[in-house]
Design an enzyme around this catalytic site. Structure first.
Site, PDB file in Angstrom:
ATOM      1  N   ASP A  13       0.860  -1.188   0.000  1.00 57.50           N
ATOM      2  CA  ASP A  13       0.000   0.000   0.000  1.00 57.50           C
ATOM      3  C   ASP A  13       0.897   1.239   0.000  1.00 57.50           C
ATOM      4  O   ASP A  13       1.671   1.452   0.940  1.00 57.50           O
ATOM      5  CB  ASP A  13      -0.889  -0.033   1.254  1.00 57.50           C
ATOM      6  CG  ASP A  13      -1.867   1.134   1.310  1.00 57.50           C
ATOM      7  OD1 ASP A  13      -1.853   1.974   0.388  1.00 57.50           O
ATOM      8  OD2 ASP A  13      -2.626   1.207   2.290  1.00 57.50           O
ATOM      9  N   ASP A 107      -3.451   2.198  -5.719  1.00 56.43           N
ATOM     10  CA  ASP A 107      -2.182   2.141  -4.964  1.00 56.43           C
ATOM     11  C   ASP A 107      -2.121   1.003  -3.951  1.00 56.43           C
ATOM     12  O   ASP A 107      -1.323   1.050  -3.031  1.00 56.43           O
ATOM     13  CB  ASP A 107      -1.938   3.483  -4.269  1.00 56.43           C
ATOM     14  CG  ASP A 107      -2.883   3.702  -3.095  1.00 56.43           C
ATOM     15  OD1 ASP A 107      -4.061   3.317  -3.213  1.00 56.43           O
ATOM     16  OD2 ASP A 107      -2.448   4.245  -2.073  1.00 56.43           O
ATOM     17  N   GLU A 108      -2.993  -0.006  -4.080  1.00 49.87           N
ATOM     18  CA  GLU A 108      -2.982  -1.132  -3.142  1.00 49.87           C
ATOM     19  C   GLU A 108      -3.024  -2.448  -3.911  1.00 49.87           C
ATOM     20  O   GLU A 108      -3.830  -2.598  -4.821  1.00 49.87           O
ATOM     21  CB  GLU A 108      -4.228  -1.098  -2.242  1.00 49.87           C
ATOM     22  CG  GLU A 108      -4.241   0.017  -1.247  1.00 49.87           C
ATOM     23  CD  GLU A 108      -5.462  -0.080  -0.326  1.00 49.87           C
ATOM     24  OE1 GLU A 108      -5.675   0.869   0.434  1.00 49.87           O
ATOM     25  OE2 GLU A 108      -6.181  -1.101  -0.381  1.00 49.87           O
TER      26      GLU A 108
HETATM   27 MG   LIG Z   1      -2.330   4.021   0.087  1.00 52.62          MG
END
Ligand SMILES: [Mg+2]
Length: 397
Positions: A13, A107-108
């Protein structure tokens, strides 16, 4: 050297992705109280840097309130194109490491590293190397956690942000989870948290306390065993790589051939409405589209175009698609089929709309669920949908 794990899941993350992206774009912002969002009075904070989180500012907060908490706040507008570029750069790094990656947002990501243990027997070493490569290649810092399942990996990463590295060894899941607040468990929203807290359940370990069992059973009934498994850190949820979900499309064949743009346009627009609704439900955005026509002689012509940035809200997309359709129509040709495809699907960078617009889109999506695309729309477009079109969806192309 660690022992081989029966199952190993890695979760990554990026730390404050949108705020970090703003600093990459303008390095003079480094260390300053940056937040990404739209301006007051109606705007909201889409992402807060760790510098402003100290003031109590967090994402989804009205910008007005954020400025009150942190008067020196530097507000930067969202830059979707930049997030997409960074997402692609991140994928380049993860593709070098892992055969398959499941991106749950821009973004993960999760990846199953069970089989990679031969090459990377030490999970800490693997996480270090991955973090360093992400840092070197994108300039972003990433918190990485490894565990035997997705839930524990995600909770461990959340507990070690920013720039964290966590390894929860198999067998230690329950002990790791036990002291964490109950709201750390996925599915425990503010409401459920409040209800179980009233019973005296404060930390995850309390869900397994025998004295709590009768009260918890009254509350959760048959769902209790599943919740208790989660509290023990047992979850077999697989990593599902979303590579195949790269396109979706609709097309329809007419009963009578036509050359009338006034007929074709509303049909393609109706396709767009349905497809963007599906995109939003799945948290995806489309990078490009294809308009397809089949003429009386069964000749197929297509026009493929890229959007300036991946999109999932039809009013932002229609002008480009309409132009492509107009370009494709040939004088003196008649058509028997028209289709629209959306492709280059990626996780949608969110939340990028201002709150009012986001709420309006969410309401629209709920109405579409109930009544279909022909019935409801936001202001700004005339009623154009054709209810008679046949819907067909294709994946994996
Ligand atoms: Mg993040």
């Amino acid at each position: 050297m660690s022992e081989r794990w029966p199952r190993q899941i890695l979760f990554g993350d990026i730390d404050a992705m949108f705020a970090s992206a703003a600093v990459l774009a303008d390095p003079s912002l480094a260390g300053k109280p940056v937040a990404v969002g739209s301006p007051p009075p109606r705007g909201i904070v889409a992402a807060a840097s760790y510098e402003v989180r100290r003031f109590g500012v967090h994402s989804a907060m009205p910008t007005l309130q954020a400025v009150r908490l942190c008067p020196q706040l530097i507000l930067v507008p969202p830059d979707r194109l930049l997030y997409t570029r960074l997402h692609c750069a991140l994928q380049t790094v993860t593709d070098r490491f892992f055969p398959e990656t499941e991106w749950t947002s821009v973004d993960e990501f999760y990846t199953d590293t069970t089989r990679l243990q031969t090459r990377h027997p030490d999970p800490k070493e693997l996480a270090h190397t991955l973090k360093a490569d992400i840092r070197n290649f994108t300039g972003l810092t990433c918190t990485v956690a490894l565990a035997s399942g997705k839930t524990v990996a995600k909770i461990a990463a959340d507990a070690h942000k920013p720039d964290g590295l966590a390894v929860i060894e198999p067998g230690s899941e329950a002990a790791f989870l036990a002291p964490l607040p109950i709201r750390s468990l996925p599915g425990m929203g503010p409401k459920s948290t409040e209800i179980v807290e009233r019973l005296g359940v404060r930390v995850i370990g309390d869900l397994l306390a025998p004295r709590m069992e009768p009260a918890l059973f009254r509350l959760f009934g048959s769902r209790l065993p599943a919740l208790q498994s989660l509290a023990r850190g047992l979850d077999a949820d697989p990593v599902v790589a979303d590579r195949e979900a790269k396109s979706m499309s609709h097309e329809t064949t007419f009963e009578e051939d036509t050359d009338d743009p006034a007929l074709l346009e509303p049909i393609v627009h109706g396709f767009l409405e349905t497809l963007t609704h599906d995109l939003r439900l799945e948290g995806l955005a489309a990078g490009s589209f294809t308009v397809k026509l089949k003429d009386t002689h069964f000749r197929i012509t297509t026009r493929q175009r890229k959007f300036s940035t991946p999109l999932n809200y039809d009013p932002d997309m229609w002008a480009d698609i309409r132009r492509a359709l107009a370009d494709l129509l040939q004088p003196r040709s008649r058509y028997r089929l028209v289709g629209l495809g959306l492709s280059d699907l990626i996780p949608a960078p969110e939340p990028l709309f201002d709150r009012r617009q986001r709420d309006a889109i969410a309401t629209l999506d709920r109405l579409i669920e109930r009544h279909g695309t022909g019935v409801v729309r936001l202001g700004g477009l005339p009623h154009m949908s054709d209810g008679s079109t046949k819907r067909g969806r294709r994946r994996g192309t």
